[in-house]
Design an enzyme around this catalytic site. Structure first.
Site, PDB file in Angstrom:
ATOM      1  N   TYR A  33       9.825  34.047 -17.765  1.00  0.00           N
ATOM      2  CA  TYR A  33      11.362  35.162 -18.071  1.00  0.00           C
ATOM      3  C   TYR A  33      10.375  36.648 -17.850  1.00  0.00           C
ATOM      4  CZ  TYR A  33      15.215  37.161 -20.302  1.00  0.00           C
ATOM      5  OH  TYR A  33      16.341  38.001 -20.122  1.00  0.00           O
ATOM      6  N   ASP A  51      16.729  34.548 -24.546  1.00  0.00           N
ATOM      7  CA  ASP A  51      16.404  36.438 -25.647  1.00  0.00           C
ATOM      8  C   ASP A  51      17.787  36.541 -25.982  1.00  0.00           C
ATOM      9  OD1 ASP A  51      18.142  37.218 -23.318  1.00  0.00           O
ATOM     10  OD2 ASP A  51      16.372  38.673 -22.882  1.00  0.00           O
ATOM     11  N   HIS A 105       9.561  33.566 -26.631  1.00  0.00           N
ATOM     12  CA  HIS A 105       8.411  33.793 -26.877  1.00  0.00           C
ATOM     13  C   HIS A 105       6.988  33.813 -26.188  1.00  0.00           C
ATOM     14  CE1 HIS A 105      10.188  34.140 -31.101  1.00  0.00           C
ATOM     15  NE2 HIS A 105      11.098  32.737 -30.694  1.00  0.00           N
ATOM     16  N   ASP A 159      19.626  32.824 -20.058  1.00  0.00           N
ATOM     17  CA  ASP A 159      18.392  33.912 -20.857  1.00  0.00           C
ATOM     18  C   ASP A 159      18.095  33.560 -22.217  1.00  0.00           C
ATOM     19  OD1 ASP A 159      17.694  34.411 -17.771  1.00  0.00           O
ATOM     20  OD2 ASP A 159      18.947  36.206 -18.389  1.00  0.00           O
ATOM     21  N   GLU A 177      20.188  38.815 -25.471  1.00  0.00           N
ATOM     22  CA  GLU A 177      21.255  38.931 -24.832  1.00  0.00           C
ATOM     23  C   GLU A 177      22.233  37.735 -24.208  1.00  0.00           C
ATOM     24  OE1 GLU A 177      23.234  41.772 -23.737  1.00  0.00           O
ATOM     25  OE2 GLU A 177      21.801  42.353 -25.926  1.00  0.00           O
TER      26      GLU A 177
END
Length: 880
Positions: free
Chosen positions: A303, A82, A350, A80, A84
């Protein structure tokens, strides 16, 4: 052939179709390793070395990935987009390096914000390296959360029995809820009056105008404070003549808001749909990973963990085309709208949350989605398309009116608004939470034709009394909004933080409002008294900013940890000398309104009402805090500490046993009593007396002999099962009313069913439960595969009638309330299965070691996993 690693098997299957035979897509199933839940996983004395552990299920997956990489041309990490996701890619790469399987093969990192063929292929064309500062920020956050949790929680266990845990963000969020409750308790209501006049124009149209000035003095909101003053103003208006001074019609434009971020989506889903933050994220995850649309798995939204508010340029173009198709040319503004984030460092994905294709209107995909999915998709689609629509055009009319009563003058104002062009409102309008001020709070409806200098006829003068109200309790939505305003937590943490507060029973939810439980208020008061700095809003927000600066490459992550640990460790050490009496004295003062509520007779609330001489104070027992008398054991008065029970009067009234009658079989007396965990029924005396706590919803004042006998006689035999010949009985356990048959349980809908259900209905419910068990005809589809159990057999997560649960063989274990099914780890699943099966987790398979406290909780869970057939003591059913 290249190996591509993603997080979920659903994504792996879809992306493999997009990429074709030259790629092998494998799933990591989220994080592949974590810090063991025991002391020593982060070592401050060794420059914060972190000792990671791969659980048994992840070890098998990593072996599959490693085997595939050995025969591949390269590795592509596509987790993903981000912090994490970046961390998962880093973990995978680190494990593979330790296995020595890469042998110089190229490793690339790709990110895509949506699971569509174009997004995936575009991302594959622009690979990059792992973002080291983003990983550093993850490591710092993980270390901080571990150090706070594993050092502060034991202090709570020693000094405040009954407390479950403390956390870096969790404790600050809890403080917000508790501070609001304190505001409400200390609020003093004030009287005020609103005065208005119903007036009529020369054309016979009526409208209402509010009094805003009198005798040359401007009246502020709530400035008329008593009935006498209101009566004088009403008399002035009753005998006055009315003339219109001026009428102003002013055009106003209202602009749309940006597309959703994680927090604004959670707020809107709470306000409009009644979804919890966790539920919102679960549904959004499914929409993101993909839904079967006419035989093809398609990701419907971008996302969903992001604090960005801008859409990609191609999405803006698509939205503008969809606006023309769906609403018409006039609804598309001349220029596209661009939004900027308010976050100081938006480190998450973003792009805002939006539909992957605006041509997929909610009506077109409705038949492919379940009820909750279509509700959330509809919200996201409308907010996304509204963000690019034309402004709403509103005409706001204000009429200023003078009332003249023989030289005494007053000013009145009438305000109305008319929507001349609805613009973006045609697609989406915000909905305010209870207690929030609407932008149009002062706007009335549409005014009739009113002209300057014309006379008006008085129809009626209204004078209404009001009282100020305390600030509203937080809902999940307003708490998330407040946390975001203060800079506490980040988008990916909000749902988990709120779920933890519920799971720890620090807060309860009533009518969507968060109410702090007494144990939550005790924890907050303790931390505010002895760890003040670490529950301060500014300190927590400053630490979040430092984490963001780490992700931007501006700060060294280990230096941030060093600075934090120095002061935090010293504070922890200081508490070792802290005596429990010091803690209680501090809590007695800081929680005085809760511990010593005012009495109706005006007597001292700190003096025991039973003996009349003892001083009441907080006491700490095995199961938490309660209020007791200083004259114990001569005076055995106790009262449950609870902000829900309204104070001491009830506790005092119920402290003395109330005789309800005699059991005709045993000859023992039945009494209604009150203990530290609430009211209960007792039969007989002494340590062998049978006790049963009142079920939820039963009030002590409603208990009579019949109800007491029915409750104390549980479990109730209903009859023998026609097929097995074994007895079916009903009872009330920790998790509510249930049926028991052949060591198996089935839930009942209400407490009343326990006493009234017949044999036919009971047999039907047991059969329905059996059909829903794995292997039955109604087995729900697996939401997530966790891997193999150390004793053999697959572990899966499924969604049943009563919520998500973990399944292994014939063992089904319900997930804790608020736990995200997609976030459950194999270790958590093994603990739940072991508790349900009534045995300790299997030792093999390298399951994660647990902290002492976690082991204690597991032991408690093991004891309470099955509903209790017999009520033994109030302490065993304290939730009642």
């Amino acid at each position: 052939m290249n190996v591509v690693v993603v997080e979920s098997p659903a994504k792996a299957k879809t992306i493999n179709k997009y990429l074709g035979p030259g790629y092998k897509v494998l799933a990591s199933f989220g994080h592949v390793r974590d810090l063991p839940a025991k002391d020593g996983s982060v070592l401050p004395d060794q420059d914060f070395e972190m000792l990671w552990e791969v659980d048994s299920a992840s070890a098998k997956r990593m072996k599959d990935i490693a085997d595939a990489v050995k025969s591949s041309d390269g590795l592509i990490l596509a987790t993903d987009p981000d912090r994490e996701g970046e961390a998962i890619s880093w973990h995978v790469l680190d494990v593979l390096n330790k296995k020595r399987v890469l042998n110089g093969k190229p490793v690339k990192r790709v990110v895509f914000n949506a699971i569509t063929k174009k997004a995936v292929l575009d991302a594959m064309a622009e690979p990059r390296d792992i973002d080291v500062p983003l990983v550093d920020a993850y490591l710092a956050r993980r270390a901080l959360d571990y150090l706070v949790g594993f050092n502060l929680s034991p202090v709570l266990w020693r000094k405040l029995p009954g407390a479950r845990s403390a956390g870096r963000v969790q404790s600050v969020a809890l403080r917000l809820v508790c501070d609001r409750e304190t505001e409400i308790e200390r609020f003093i209501s004030e009287e005020y009056w609103n005065i208005s006049a119903l007036l009529k124009t020369p054309r016979g149209d009526e409208f209402e105008a509010k009094l805003v000035a009198a005798n040359g003095k401007r009246l502020q909101a709530r400035s008329v404070g008593n009935g006498e003053e209101a009566g004088k103003l009403k008399a002035l208006l009753e005998g006055a003549a009315y003339v219109v001074d001026s009428v102003e019609a002013k055009p106003v434009k209202r602009n749309p808001g940006p597309p959703f971020t994680t927090s604004t989506l959670q707020q809107a889903a709470s306000s409009k749909l009644g979804f919890s933050a966790s539920r919102t994220m679960q549904i959004a995850q499914r929409l993101y990973e993909g839904v079967d649309i006419g035989g093809e798995t398609v990701g419907l939204i971008t996302y969903m963990r992001t604090d960005g508010v801008q859409m990609a340029s191609e999405a803006i173009d698509a939205a503008r085309h969809a606006i023309v198709d769906q609403f018409g040319e006039r609804y598309m503004p001349e220029k596209a709208r661009f939004y900027s984030t308010k976050a100081k460092n938006a480190q998450e994905a973003h792009e805002a949350i939006r539909p992957t294709d605006f041509n997929r209107s909610p009506d077109r995909v409705r038949k492919f989605l379940d009820a909750d999915q279509i509700k959330l998709y509809d919200l996201i689609w409308k907010r996304g398309i509204a963000s690019q629509m034309a402004s709403a055009e509103i005409e706001r009319t204000t009429a200023e009116i003078t009332a003249d009563n023989n030289g005494q003058k007053a000013g009145l104002r009438a305000v109305g608004s008319v929507i001349r062009f609805d613009g973006f409102i045609a697609a989406y309008t915000d909905q305010k939470e209870d207690g929030e001020q609407s932008d149009d709070a002062e706007d009335g409806g549409r005014l009739p034709e009113i002209n300057a200098r014309e006379n008006l006829a008085k129809q009626k003068i209204n004078s209404t009394q009001h009282f100020t109200e305390p600030p509203p309790r937080y809902s999940e939505a307003t708490l998330i909004k407040k946390m975001e305003e203060l800079g506490i937590g980040r988008p990916s943490t909000y749902a988990a933080t709120l779920a933890t507060l519920r799971d720890r029973e620090y807060v309860t939810i009533d009518k969507r409002k968060l109410i702090p439980h007494s144990k939550g208020r005790l924890v907050t008061a303790f931390l505010e008294s002895f760890f003040t700095k670490y529950v301060e809003y500014d300190f927590t927000a400053d630490l979040e900013e430092k984490l963001d600066r780490i992700s931007a490459g501006e700060l060294n992550w280990k230096q941030v940890l060093r600075d934090f640990w120095k002061d935090f460790f010293a504070q922890i050490e200081d508490t070792k000398e802290l005596r429990v009496t010091n803690v209680l004295d501090s809590l007695n003062e800081s929680l005085a309104p809760l511990v010593f509520p005012k009495r109706e007779d005006g007597s001292d609330p700190r003096i025991c009402q039973v003996c009349g001489t003892g001083n009441l104070s907080l006491k700490l027992g095995k199961y938490g805090a309660f209020v007791g008398c200083s004259n114990y054991p001569e005076c055995n008065y106790t009262r449950q500490l609870s902000s829900e029970n309204g104070g001491e009067a009830e506790g005092g009234a119920q402290n003395e046993p109330k005789n309800l009658g005699t059991d005709p079989v045993t000859g023992e007396e039945l009494t209604l009593r009150s203990g530290r965990f609430g009211p209960y029924i007792q039969r007989g005396d002494g340590k062998d007396a049978k006790r049963a706590s009142l079920p939820k919803g039963w009030k002590p004042e409603d208990i009579d002999y019949e109800k007491a006998m029915a409750l104390i006689s549980l479990p109730r035999d209903i009859g023998k099962h026609p097929e097995t010949g074994k007895m079916i009985s009903s009872g009330i356990g920790r998790y509510g009313p249930f049926l028991l048959h052949d060591s198996g349980y089935a839930n009942l809908e209400s407490v009343e069913d326990v006493f009234s259900i017949g044999l036919n209905r009971a047999v039907t419910l047991i059969a329905e439960k059996a059909n829903k068990a794995p292997g039955g005809r109604g087995t729900p589809a697996a939401l997530k595969a966790l891997g193999e159990h150390p004793d053999g057999g697959a572990i899966t997560v499924r969604d049943g009638k009563y919520g998500p649960y973990v399944s292994w063989g014939k063992v089904n274990a319900t997930l804790p309330r608020g736990k995200d099914p997609q976030a459950i780890t194999v270790e958590e699943a093994l603990a739940l299965i072991a508790a349900k099966a009534g045995k300790a987790p299997a030792a093999k398979g390298r399951a994660k070691p647990k902290a002492k406290a976690a082991a204690a909780e597991g032991k408690a869970a093991k004891t309470a996993a099955k509903p209790k057939a017999k009520a033994k003591a109030p302490a065993k059913t304290k939730k009642s």
